[in-house]
Design a protein around this motif. Sequence first.
Motif, PDB file in Angstrom:
ATOM      1  N   THR A   1       3.404  53.011   1.139  1.00 37.06           N
ATOM      2  CA  THR A   1       2.478  51.908   1.384  1.00 37.06           C
ATOM      3  C   THR A   1       2.787  51.191   2.695  1.00 37.06           C
ATOM      4  N   GLY A   2       3.999  51.417   3.213  1.00 39.62           N
ATOM      5  CA  GLY A   2       4.425  50.717   4.422  1.00 39.62           C
ATOM      6  C   GLY A   2       4.873  49.295   4.165  1.00 39.62           C
ATOM      7  N   ARG A   3       4.956  48.923   2.887  1.00 38.71           N
ATOM      8  CA  ARG A   3       5.280  47.540   2.528  1.00 38.71           C
ATOM      9  C   ARG A   3       6.755  47.227   2.686  1.00 38.71           C
ATOM     10  N   ILE A   4       7.623  48.213   2.398  1.00 40.21           N
ATOM     11  CA  ILE A   4       9.066  48.022   2.491  1.00 40.21           C
ATOM     12  C   ILE A   4       9.659  49.138   3.336  1.00 40.21           C
ATOM     13  N   ARG A   5      10.940  48.989   3.687  1.00 38.66           N
ATOM     14  CA  ARG A   5      11.669  49.985   4.448  1.00 38.66           C
ATOM     15  C   ARG A   5      12.950  50.342   3.695  1.00 38.66           C
ATOM     16  N   ALA A   6      13.595  51.418   4.109  1.00 39.52           N
ATOM     17  CA  ALA A   6      14.819  51.838   3.419  1.00 39.52           C
ATOM     18  C   ALA A   6      15.804  52.459   4.388  1.00 39.52           C
ATOM     19  N   VAL A   7      17.083  52.181   4.137  1.00 34.51           N
ATOM     20  CA  VAL A   7      18.198  52.853   4.808  1.00 34.51           C
ATOM     21  C   VAL A   7      18.948  53.583   3.709  1.00 34.51           C
ATOM     22  N   LEU A   8      18.937  54.898   3.755  1.00 34.34           N
ATOM     23  CA  LEU A   8      19.475  55.708   2.667  1.00 34.34           C
ATOM     24  C   LEU A   8      20.570  56.639   3.176  1.00 34.34           C
ATOM     25  N   ASP A   9      21.784  56.424   2.712  1.00 37.37           N
ATOM     26  CA  ASP A   9      22.876  57.352   3.013  1.00 37.37           C
ATOM     27  C   ASP A   9      23.115  58.283   1.834  1.00 37.37           C
ATOM     28  N   VAL A  10      22.547  57.938   0.681  1.00 36.14           N
ATOM     29  CA  VAL A  10      22.657  58.767  -0.520  1.00 36.14           C
ATOM     30  C   VAL A  10      21.268  58.901  -1.127  1.00 36.14           C
ATOM     31  N   THR A  11      21.035  60.021  -1.788  1.00 34.09           N
ATOM     32  CA  THR A  11      19.726  60.292  -2.363  1.00 34.09           C
ATOM     33  C   THR A  11      19.887  61.040  -3.675  1.00 34.09           C
ATOM     34  N   GLU A  12      18.793  61.117  -4.389  1.00 31.62           N
ATOM     35  CA  GLU A  12      18.725  61.971  -5.577  1.00 31.62           C
ATOM     36  C   GLU A  12      17.470  62.822  -5.458  1.00 31.62           C
ATOM     37  N   PRO A  13      17.618  64.173  -5.366  1.00 30.63           N
ATOM     38  CA  PRO A  13      18.884  64.917  -5.349  1.00 30.63           C
ATOM     39  C   PRO A  13      19.571  64.805  -3.988  1.00 30.63           C
ATOM     40  N   GLU A  14      20.788  65.341  -3.942  1.00 34.06           N
ATOM     41  CA  GLU A  14      21.540  65.361  -2.693  1.00 34.06           C
ATOM     42  C   GLU A  14      22.192  66.733  -2.550  1.00 34.06           C
ATOM     43  N   PRO A  15      21.877  67.447  -1.474  1.00 34.15           N
ATOM     44  CA  PRO A  15      20.952  67.070  -0.396  1.00 34.15           C
ATOM     45  C   PRO A  15      19.505  67.136  -0.862  1.00 34.15           C
ATOM     46  N   LEU A  16      18.639  66.498  -0.093  1.00 37.49           N
ATOM     47  CA  LEU A  16      17.219  66.510  -0.408  1.00 37.49           C
ATOM     48  C   LEU A  16      16.624  67.889  -0.134  1.00 37.49           C
ATOM     49  N   PRO A  17      15.564  68.265  -0.860  1.00 37.03           N
ATOM     50  CA  PRO A  17      14.865  69.506  -0.502  1.00 37.03           C
ATOM     51  C   PRO A  17      14.242  69.369   0.882  1.00 37.03           C
ATOM     52  N   ALA A  18      14.070  70.487   1.560  1.00 38.95           N
ATOM     53  CA  ALA A  18      13.602  70.474   2.950  1.00 38.95           C
ATOM     54  C   ALA A  18      12.234  69.827   3.107  1.00 38.95           C
ATOM     55  N   ASP A  19      11.433  69.854   2.034  1.00 44.25           N
ATOM     56  CA  ASP A  19      10.089  69.292   2.135  1.00 44.25           C
ATOM     57  C   ASP A  19      10.007  67.843   1.645  1.00 44.25           C
ATOM     58  N   SER A  20      11.146  67.189   1.462  1.00 40.97           N
ATOM     59  CA  SER A  20      11.117  65.794   1.005  1.00 40.97           C
ATOM     60  C   SER A  20      10.416  64.912   2.031  1.00 40.97           C
ATOM     61  N   PRO A  21       9.480  64.074   1.585  1.00 39.34           N
ATOM     62  CA  PRO A  21       8.802  63.178   2.532  1.00 39.34           C
ATOM     63  C   PRO A  21       9.735  62.146   3.157  1.00 39.34           C
ATOM     64  N   LEU A  22      10.912  61.936   2.559  1.00 40.24           N
ATOM     65  CA  LEU A  22      11.844  60.958   3.114  1.00 40.24           C
ATOM     66  C   LEU A  22      12.307  61.341   4.521  1.00 40.24           C
ATOM     67  N   PHE A  23      12.277  62.624   4.846  1.00 39.90           N
ATOM     68  CA  PHE A  23      12.705  63.061   6.173  1.00 39.90           C
ATOM     69  C   PHE A  23      11.775  62.577   7.279  1.00 39.90           C
ATOM     70  N   THR A  24      10.517  62.408   6.953  1.00 44.16           N
ATOM     71  CA  THR A  24       9.536  62.118   8.001  1.00 44.16           C
ATOM     72  C   THR A  24       8.860  60.760   7.858  1.00 44.16           C
ATOM     73  N   MET A  25       9.173  60.018   6.828  1.00 48.81           N
ATOM     74  CA  MET A  25       8.520  58.721   6.652  1.00 48.81           C
ATOM     75  C   MET A  25       8.975  57.756   7.739  1.00 48.81           C
ATOM     76  N   PRO A  26       8.047  57.031   8.340  1.00 42.86           N
ATOM     77  CA  PRO A  26       8.407  56.162   9.473  1.00 42.86           C
ATOM     78  C   PRO A  26       9.237  54.942   9.082  1.00 42.86           C
ATOM     79  N   HIS A  27       9.240  54.604   7.802  1.00 44.51           N
ATOM     80  CA  HIS A  27       9.945  53.395   7.374  1.00 44.51           C
ATOM     81  C   HIS A  27      11.306  53.717   6.741  1.00 44.51           C
TER      82      HIS A  27
END
Length: 335
Positions: free
Chosen positions: A261-287
């Motif tokens: 939504t662009g409403r919040i941002r995140a700094v993530l050093d850990v994730t579930e799962p870890e490592p993330l799958p290659a197609d995870s949107p977290l890799f390319t999300m601008p926030h």
Amino acid sequence: MRQRPTALFALDGGNLPRLFPEDVLSSLVGLVDIDPALTVSDFDDAAVRPRLADTEILVTGWGCPLITPRVLDALPRLHTILHTGGTVKKLLATEVWDRGIAVSSAAAANALPVAEYTLGMILLSGKDVFTAREEYRATGSPTGHVRRHDIGNVGRRVGIVGASRIGRRVIELLRPFDFDVVLHDPYVDAAEAEALGVRAVALDELLASSAIVSIHAPATPETRHLLDATRLALLPDGAVLINTARGSLVDTEALVKELATGRIRAVLDVTEPEPLPADSPLFTMPHVFLTPHIAGSLGNELRRLGLTALREVERLLAGRPLAHRLERAELDRTA
């Protein structure tokens, strides 16, 4: 002359020179009978089995095989386990404590770089540095960012979730700055929070009122998805969520939806799962500012973990209690 106790390394041999550089290793070898050329990756290894019967101290670390009751049976003289990593929850059987074996962890030493990483991210997030970088790349002009009135670190509320070793160190590091720091931890009452220099609040209040939320709670069945869709929705517009604890504390699917939504941002050093799958949107999300679990000890910081074990050996030989002894009762509320 007193005989030196027999010790054994049980860890990934590749990490040994990082944890115990030459001077630290030399000091350890001077205190205990330990073979630096032998690092255990399998307690059933024929080269290891003869050494187990005499071992009194295990120096463990990442890559240590599980210490099960059967392994303990092969270590009849073992009285101390010195772990150069943080958590031992998945490494040690509870029979370790049943047999009166003392356990020490370098979790306090490993907490330091995590807290330093967190402090850096809090300061950068308060200035919205990551958005500024992207805008500058796209436009070649800093004008839009520098004219904003909703950024800066004066009076900004930072919510700390979990008064763990790391959480407490983050609180300590934040003291010189002009932040308003609040804490949620079910094991910390108002008086203890006040002693830490913060105010204790309910989790929902913390989430709804904090511009920056930093997670430092342990991963337990009770904290799994502690921040679910309902709680993530409580975060104010523009809030930043920082997670250096465990990915399981945040519902990843719900977080992705909220970030979209662009409403919040995140700094993530850990994730579930870890490592993330290659197609995870977290890799390319601008926030999202995403790092690969690097907040903990790396590079020359590993030396501090080895030094922690060395200092514990010195205390043992001097007849003093371990400085970082871990009791079984603590396991339920530690990482």
